[in-house]
Design a protein around this motif. Sequence first.
Motif, PDB file in Angstrom:
ATOM      1  N   SER A  24      11.717   9.837 -10.413  1.00 15.12           N
ATOM      2  CA  SER A  24      12.132  10.440  -9.144  1.00 15.12           C
ATOM      3  C   SER A  24      13.353  11.307  -9.351  1.00 15.12           C
ATOM      4  CB  SER A  24      12.442   9.352  -8.106  1.00 15.12           C
ATOM      5  OG  SER A  24      13.532   8.566  -8.544  1.00 15.12           O
ATOM      6  N   ARG A  31      19.106   9.679  -1.462  1.00 16.61           N
ATOM      7  CA  ARG A  31      17.709   9.295  -1.227  1.00 16.61           C
ATOM      8  C   ARG A  31      16.826   9.756  -2.381  1.00 16.61           C
ATOM      9  NH1 ARG A  31      16.861   6.729   3.193  1.00 16.61           N
ATOM     10  NH2 ARG A  31      18.256   6.994   4.944  1.00 16.61           N
ATOM     11  N   LEU A  33      13.675  11.301  -4.117  1.00 19.82           N
ATOM     12  CA  LEU A  33      12.774  12.407  -3.787  1.00 19.82           C
ATOM     13  C   LEU A  33      11.715  12.527  -4.884  1.00 19.82           C
ATOM     14  CD1 LEU A  33      15.588  15.030  -3.105  1.00 19.82           C
ATOM     15  CD2 LEU A  33      14.344  13.735  -1.374  1.00 19.82           C
ATOM     16  N   ASN A  34      10.587  13.118  -4.563  1.00 20.28           N
ATOM     17  CA  ASN A  34       9.547  13.401  -5.555  1.00 20.28           C
ATOM     18  C   ASN A  34       9.165  12.158  -6.351  1.00 20.28           C
ATOM     19  OD1 ASN A  34       9.718  16.184  -4.829  1.00 20.28           O
ATOM     20  ND2 ASN A  34      11.484  16.382  -6.164  1.00 20.28           N
ATOM     21  N   CYS A  35       8.966  11.062  -5.666  1.00 17.03           N
ATOM     22  CA  CYS A  35       8.634   9.796  -6.327  1.00 17.03           C
ATOM     23  C   CYS A  35       7.233   9.863  -6.926  1.00 17.03           C
ATOM     24  CB  CYS A  35       8.683   8.647  -5.335  1.00 17.03           C
ATOM     25  SG  CYS A  35      10.313   8.371  -4.628  1.00 17.03           S
ATOM     26  N   ARG A  36       7.127   9.398  -8.146  1.00 12.79           N
ATOM     27  CA  ARG A  36       5.834   9.299  -8.799  1.00 12.79           C
ATOM     28  C   ARG A  36       5.883   8.124  -9.767  1.00 12.79           C
ATOM     29  NH1 ARG A  36       9.310  12.909  -9.814  1.00 12.79           N
ATOM     30  NH2 ARG A  36       9.776  13.662 -11.895  1.00 12.79           N
ATOM     31  N   LEU A  50       5.749   2.632  -5.674  1.00 13.39           N
ATOM     32  CA  LEU A  50       5.875   3.914  -4.991  1.00 13.39           C
ATOM     33  C   LEU A  50       6.512   3.728  -3.617  1.00 13.39           C
ATOM     34  CD1 LEU A  50       5.346   6.929  -5.157  1.00 13.39           C
ATOM     35  CD2 LEU A  50       3.079   6.502  -4.192  1.00 13.39           C
ATOM     36  N   ARG A  51       6.120   2.703  -2.889  1.00 14.23           N
ATOM     37  CA  ARG A  51       6.697   2.420  -1.573  1.00 14.23           C
ATOM     38  C   ARG A  51       8.198   2.124  -1.716  1.00 14.23           C
ATOM     39  NH1 ARG A  51       2.781   0.088   0.533  1.00 14.23           N
ATOM     40  NH2 ARG A  51       2.886  -1.871  -0.616  1.00 14.23           N
ATOM     41  N   TYR A  52       8.561   1.340  -2.732  1.00 14.13           N
ATOM     42  CA  TYR A  52       9.973   1.046  -2.981  1.00 14.13           C
ATOM     43  C   TYR A  52      10.749   2.352  -3.208  1.00 14.13           C
ATOM     44  CZ  TYR A  52      14.217  -0.098  -5.429  1.00 14.13           C
ATOM     45  OH  TYR A  52      15.526  -0.150  -5.807  1.00 14.13           O
ATOM     46  N   CYS A  53      10.226   3.200  -4.064  1.00 10.51           N
ATOM     47  CA  CYS A  53      10.918   4.451  -4.387  1.00 10.51           C
ATOM     48  C   CYS A  53      11.099   5.323  -3.137  1.00 10.51           C
ATOM     49  CB  CYS A  53      10.133   5.215  -5.452  1.00 10.51           C
ATOM     50  SG  CYS A  53      10.904   6.777  -5.936  1.00 10.51           S
ATOM     51  N   GLN A  54      10.089   5.411  -2.329  1.00  6.45           N
ATOM     52  CA  GLN A  54      10.149   6.256  -1.142  1.00  6.45           C
ATOM     53  C   GLN A  54      11.184   5.781  -0.127  1.00  6.45           C
ATOM     54  OE1 GLN A  54       5.973   6.040  -0.236  1.00  6.45           O
ATOM     55  NE2 GLN A  54       5.522   7.930  -1.337  1.00  6.45           N
ATOM     56  N   ASN A  55      11.624   4.532  -0.239  1.00  5.55           N
ATOM     57  CA  ASN A  55      12.621   3.985   0.681  1.00  5.55           C
ATOM     58  C   ASN A  55      13.974   3.723   0.020  1.00  5.55           C
ATOM     59  OD1 ASN A  55      11.075   3.586   3.242  1.00  5.55           O
ATOM     60  ND2 ASN A  55       9.757   2.496   1.820  1.00  5.55           N
TER      61      ASN A  55
END
Length: 83
Positions: A24, A31, A33-36, A50-55
């Motif tokens: 990311s 925050r 961004l661009n989580c993969r 992925l959910r963890y990264c997005q939050n």
Amino acid sequence: MTNPIPVSAPDYRHPGDTSVTIYSDIGKDGRALNCRVQPSPNPEYNAEALRYCQNAVYKPAYKNGKPAVERNRITVMKFHQKD
């Protein structure tokens, strides 16, 4: 991330320990961004990572005393199956 985040998920069908690598960028506000994710054999763990990264919110990087975007942060999440 140094310590694994405990995840209790009785519906995961793939036993054993698994690691998921997250890539990311971290914005000036901290925050993610661009989580993969680099896919693991367990799609449920991939989705949770992925959910963890997005939050996630991190302390932002600083350059010349000002918040700066951090590119390509690598985080490894370790999942441990509870018996």
